[in-house]
Design an enzyme around this catalytic site. Structure first.
Site, short mmCIF file in Angstrom:
data_model
loop_
_atom_site.label_atom_id
_atom_site.label_comp_id
_atom_site.label_asym_id
_atom_site.label_seq_id
_atom_site.Cartn_x
_atom_site.Cartn_y
_atom_site.Cartn_z
N GLU A 43 0.83 -1.20 0.00
CA GLU A 43 0.00 0.00 0.00
C GLU A 43 0.87 1.26 0.00
O GLU A 43 1.85 1.37 0.75
CB GLU A 43 -0.90 -0.01 1.24
CG GLU A 43 -1.83 1.18 1.37
CD GLU A 43 -2.61 1.17 2.69
OE1 GLU A 43 -3.69 1.79 2.73
OE2 GLU A 43 -2.14 0.54 3.65
N LYS A 116 -10.51 2.30 -1.41
CA LYS A 116 -10.56 1.69 -0.08
C LYS A 116 -11.86 2.02 0.64
O LYS A 116 -12.22 3.19 0.77
CB LYS A 116 -9.35 2.17 0.73
CG LYS A 116 -9.14 1.51 2.08
CD LYS A 116 -7.82 1.99 2.66
CE LYS A 116 -7.49 1.36 3.99
NZ LYS A 116 -6.15 1.79 4.48
N CYS A 153 -5.54 -2.79 3.00
CA CYS A 153 -5.16 -2.70 4.41
C CYS A 153 -6.33 -2.87 5.38
O CYS A 153 -6.77 -3.99 5.60
CB CYS A 153 -4.40 -1.40 4.66
SG CYS A 153 -3.36 -1.45 6.15
#
Length: 289
Positions: A43, A116, A153
């Site tokens: 990331e 995300k 993540c």
């Protein structure tokens, strides 16, 4: 059999965008030499993890997908090496900012972008300051080598992410990551919990998981994080079949039999026996329907 070779990588990052891109390219080339067809980078690899602190000037790092240096660079690399590359970048779209991944197919074309969904906020991980919650929904991408799902993540801690991706047809789940120490909890180490959570998603959904984390210590103003690497790849039962250490730059390559895993999902009947009409509580915040 439908064998696909995947790779997870991990590296340290400086504040030099070009240097980080070149280092990432080196890891990709190393993975491809070992037969990898899909290679995952960590990331926000184009810089240090700037989200440690709330600094307005850091917004200058954001780019549109058509301008981002790494996306443009790795479109060429993907075409040259005939490799699929999910590329993490700090996305600007008009007045909105996202933590995004552009999925580049083996012909160098962008298949789409995932933004995300779950945005963390806490000491050392001030992502809500920088990123709006993603508006793409959970997405899968039909690449040359198989259908992949992407979570970024914090997404990896939510079973809903993995389940939605597999329901939409993901044969593999890729998680680019930046996680390490907790500034307000000295001595706390989440590494094993981090791995077990994703191993659980893999086992519950009977799909392999590929996770790439960064390494090394990074300091911004009065904040410091030490990222613990430990990138890994599982088979469809959640068993780790490749794993890196905490502090070395690494390339992990593993072979996955997608046909075998599909047959396993059918055999176990997990998706046959689901009862979506009984899961209303999961659509609420407090479990009250």
């Amino acid at each position: 059999m439908n064998i696909v070779k995947v790779a997870a990588t991990q590296m340290s990052c400086s504040d030099n965008r070009s240097e980080n891109i070149q280092k990432a390219e080196g890891l990709i080339r190393k993975a491809v030499k070992q037969g990898a067809q899909i290679v995952l980078l960590q990331e926000l690899f184009q810089s240090y993890y700037f989200c440690q602190k709330q600094v307005y000037n850091e917004f200058t790092r954001a780019r549109t997908v058509d301008e981002d240096e790494a996306v443009l660079h790795f479109k060429k690399i993907a075409r040259e090496l005939q490799v699929v590359l999910p590329i993490s970048f700090f996305e600007r779209s008009n007045n909105a900012y996202y933590n995004s991944v552009a999925v580049i197919d083996a012909d160098g074309e962008i298949l789409g972008i995932y933004r995300k969904t779950h945005i963390p906020d806490g000491p050392g991980y001030c992502e809500k300051f920088y990123f709006s919650p993603g508006d793409t929904g959970f997405k899968v991408f039909k690449t040359r080598y198989g259908t992949i799902g992407i979570g970024i993540c914090w997404d990896q801690w939510f079973p809903e992410t993995a389940r939605c991706l597999v329901l939409k047809g993901a044969e593999m789940i890729f998680y680019p990551t930046a996680i390490g120490s907790e500034p307000d909890m000295q001595g706390f180490d989440s590494r094993d919990h981090w791995q077990r959570t994703m191993q659980g998603h893999s086992a519950a959904n009977l799909v392999p998981v590929i996770a790439s984390n960064r390494i090394s210590s990074e300091n911004i103003q009065d904040s410091s994080l030490t990222f613990y690497g430990s990138s890994f790849i599982t088979n469809c039962f959640g068993e780790k079949i490749a794993e890196a250490g905490r502090d070395e730059e690494a390339v992990l390559v593993a072979s996955l039999d997608l046909d075998e895993y599909r047959n396993t999902r059918t055999f176990w009947g997990v998706f046959r026996d689901r009862r979506p009409e009984m899961y209303q509580e999961i659509m609420t915040k407090d479990g009250i329907v």
